[in-house]
Design a protein around this motif. Structure first.
Motif, PDB file in Angstrom:
ATOM      1  N   THR A  64      -3.645  -9.658   2.692  1.00 30.87           N
ATOM      2  CA  THR A  64      -4.870 -10.410   2.409  1.00 30.87           C
ATOM      3  C   THR A  64      -6.033  -9.904   3.247  1.00 30.87           C
ATOM      4  O   THR A  64      -7.145 -10.405   3.109  1.00 30.87           O
ATOM      5  CB  THR A  64      -4.660 -11.905   2.692  1.00 30.87           C
ATOM      6  N   ALA A 124     -11.299  -3.657   0.214  1.00 28.96           N
ATOM      7  CA  ALA A 124     -10.334  -4.264  -0.702  1.00 28.96           C
ATOM      8  C   ALA A 124      -9.066  -4.604   0.053  1.00 28.96           C
ATOM      9  O   ALA A 124      -8.836  -4.137   1.174  1.00 28.96           O
ATOM     10  CB  ALA A 124     -10.035  -3.317  -1.866  1.00 28.96           C
ATOM     11  N   ARG A 125      -8.220  -5.426  -0.596  1.00 27.12           N
ATOM     12  CA  ARG A 125      -6.934  -5.777   0.002  1.00 27.12           C
ATOM     13  C   ARG A 125      -5.881  -4.714  -0.235  1.00 27.12           C
ATOM     14  O   ARG A 125      -4.940  -4.584   0.537  1.00 27.12           O
ATOM     15  CB  ARG A 125      -6.460  -7.118  -0.544  1.00 27.12           C
ATOM     16  N   ASN A 126      -6.024  -3.969  -1.319  1.00 27.26           N
ATOM     17  CA  ASN A 126      -5.061  -2.913  -1.616  1.00 27.26           C
ATOM     18  C   ASN A 126      -5.703  -1.937  -2.593  1.00 27.26           C
ATOM     19  O   ASN A 126      -6.800  -2.176  -3.120  1.00 27.26           O
ATOM     20  CB  ASN A 126      -3.754  -3.484  -2.191  1.00 27.26           C
ATOM     21  N   GLU A 153       0.826  -1.200   0.000  1.00 29.49           N
ATOM     22  CA  GLU A 153       0.000   0.000   0.000  1.00 29.49           C
ATOM     23  C   GLU A 153       0.861   1.252   0.000  1.00 29.49           C
ATOM     24  O   GLU A 153       0.567   2.233  -0.686  1.00 29.49           O
ATOM     25  CB  GLU A 153      -0.921  -0.010   1.224  1.00 29.49           C
ATOM     26  N   ASP A 168      -4.808  -1.181  -5.584  1.00 26.53           N
ATOM     27  CA  ASP A 168      -4.879  -1.660  -6.962  1.00 26.53           C
ATOM     28  C   ASP A 168      -6.245  -2.269  -7.270  1.00 26.53           C
ATOM     29  O   ASP A 168      -6.775  -2.101  -8.372  1.00 26.53           O
ATOM     30  CB  ASP A 168      -3.790  -2.714  -7.213  1.00 26.53           C
ATOM     31  N   GLU A 169      -6.815  -3.008  -6.310  1.00 18.51           N
ATOM     32  CA  GLU A 169      -8.133  -3.588  -6.518  1.00 18.51           C
ATOM     33  C   GLU A 169      -9.178  -2.494  -6.719  1.00 18.51           C
ATOM     34  O   GLU A 169     -10.072  -2.619  -7.559  1.00 18.51           O
ATOM     35  CB  GLU A 169      -8.521  -4.458  -5.329  1.00 18.51           C
ATOM     36  N   VAL A 170      -9.071  -1.424  -5.950  1.00 21.96           N
ATOM     37  CA  VAL A 170     -10.031  -0.333  -6.062  1.00 21.96           C
ATOM     38  C   VAL A 170      -9.909   0.337  -7.429  1.00 21.96           C
ATOM     39  O   VAL A 170     -10.921   0.628  -8.087  1.00 21.96           O
ATOM     40  CB  VAL A 170      -9.805   0.695  -4.935  1.00 21.96           C
ATOM     41  N   ARG A 230     -17.057  -8.290   1.706  1.00 25.90           N
ATOM     42  CA  ARG A 230     -16.474  -8.626   0.410  1.00 25.90           C
ATOM     43  C   ARG A 230     -17.278  -8.068  -0.764  1.00 25.90           C
ATOM     44  O   ARG A 230     -16.724  -7.820  -1.837  1.00 25.90           O
ATOM     45  CB  ARG A 230     -16.349 -10.147   0.272  1.00 25.90           C
ATOM     46  N   LEU A 252      -8.964  -7.414   4.334  1.00 28.59           N
ATOM     47  CA  LEU A 252      -9.807  -6.395   3.733  1.00 28.59           C
ATOM     48  C   LEU A 252      -9.794  -5.143   4.593  1.00 28.59           C
ATOM     49  O   LEU A 252      -9.827  -5.217   5.827  1.00 28.59           O
ATOM     50  CB  LEU A 252     -11.240  -6.908   3.592  1.00 28.59           C
ATOM     51  N   ALA A 279      -8.911  -0.975 -10.154  1.00 26.28           N
ATOM     52  CA  ALA A 279      -9.464  -1.881 -11.156  1.00 26.28           C
ATOM     53  C   ALA A 279     -10.983  -1.759 -11.222  1.00 26.28           C
ATOM     54  O   ALA A 279     -11.583  -1.798 -12.313  1.00 26.28           O
ATOM     55  CB  ALA A 279      -9.047  -3.317 -10.849  1.00 26.28           C
ATOM     56  N   ARG A 280     -11.624  -1.619 -10.062  1.00 27.46           N
ATOM     57  CA  ARG A 280     -13.073  -1.440 -10.047  1.00 27.46           C
ATOM     58  C   ARG A 280     -13.464  -0.124 -10.713  1.00 27.46           C
ATOM     59  O   ARG A 280     -14.455  -0.058 -11.454  1.00 27.46           O
ATOM     60  CB  ARG A 280     -13.587  -1.481  -8.608  1.00 27.46           C
TER      61      ARG A 280
END
Length: 270
Positions: free
Chosen positions: A172, A198-200, A148, A202-204, A258, A174, A206-207
């Protein structure tokens, strides 16, 4: 409102001639790094060094701390439209640093964290230290992992010869992330807010890419937690929704975390 304690001076031709400060405390030297006394004279950083300049012994890490707080100060002043000079804030005595200046106090880790929290959360420009220390105690229990930190502050190489463990062992757990986005295209201003677990970061992102496309997603401001003082949050998110988001943040281990997500968007035709 806070007074401007330092300003860049220009001559009649608009050339910068130096920097001056009036703190109302007389003129004199500060009392060292992290001390209670603020620097009484603002030295022109563009002038040559002289024999009477005070020597400050420090480390590379400490210099990075001051640079981090300076960057957060400038970004917050621009983001929130604060009508003051960020350098003036760095050079003026502040209660959050026990009367010291940010440029000296933030050489130390705890003062650096206070400075980052003050501007990251949009707190008062001369907030007391006590409330910030309470936030620090909470944040230390839920701090950033290496991945992060890399995402938020750049994917720079670590010290030579050391492996980057953040990519080998990503987080891992959330946690809550929020994102704000402001963009104007084809005479239409888009203001958007997103919150999800999210875990990080990057996931956000991507969404956001799936919702707005890669160009707009790349410009989004993504942060851990929710920052009520952010202008976009103030404009779009009601108190009831903020409380709902914070409730999910506290219940981050539940199965509902999740799939939790909040998206608020408005478009203004110019």
């Amino acid at each position: 409102m806070d007074m401007i304690l330092a300003e860049r001076r220009t001559d009649q031709r608009g050339r910068r001639t130096g920097t001056g400060m009036d703190t109302g405390r007389g003129r004199g030297r500060g009392r060292g790094r992290g001390g209670g006394g603020g620097t009484g004279i603002v030295l022109d950083p563009l002038a040559d060094d002289v024999a009477t300049d005070r020597v400050v012994v420090t480390t590379d890490r400490a210099i990075c701390r001051v640079a981090l707080v300076a960057a957060e100060t400038g970004a917050r002043f621009q983001r929130d439209g604060v009508p003051h000079d960020p350098m003036a804030w760095m050079l003026a005595p502040r209660k959050v640093f026990d009367g010291g200046t940010a440029i000296e106090a933030c050489l130390e880790r705890d003062a650096c964290l206070r400075g980052v929290l003050v501007h990251g959360l949009g707190l008062g420009l001369d907030v007391d230290r006590g409330p910030v220390d309470v936030l620090m105690a909470t944040d230390d229990e839920d701090g950033f992992d290496d991945a992060e930190f890399d995402y938020l502050h750049g994917h720079g190489e670590r010290s030579s010869g050391r492996a980057d463990r953040s990519r080998a062992a990503p987080s891992t757990r959330l946690r809550l992330y929020t994102a704000t986005l402001v963009d104007t295209r084809d005479n239409v201003m888009i203001q958007a807010f997103h919150a999800s677990m999210a875990r990080n970061a990057d996931e956000v992102r991507a969404r956001l890419t799936g919702r707005f496309g890669p160009d707009l997603a790349a410009s989004a401001d993504i942060r851990p937690g929710i920052h009520r003082a952010s202008p976009v949050v103030v404009a779009l998110v009601s108190d009831a929704v903020v409380e709902l988001i914070r409730r999910m943040q506290r219940d981050h281990t539940s199965p509902a975390a999740r799939t939790f997500g909040v998206d608020i968007q408005q478009c203004i035709q110019a």
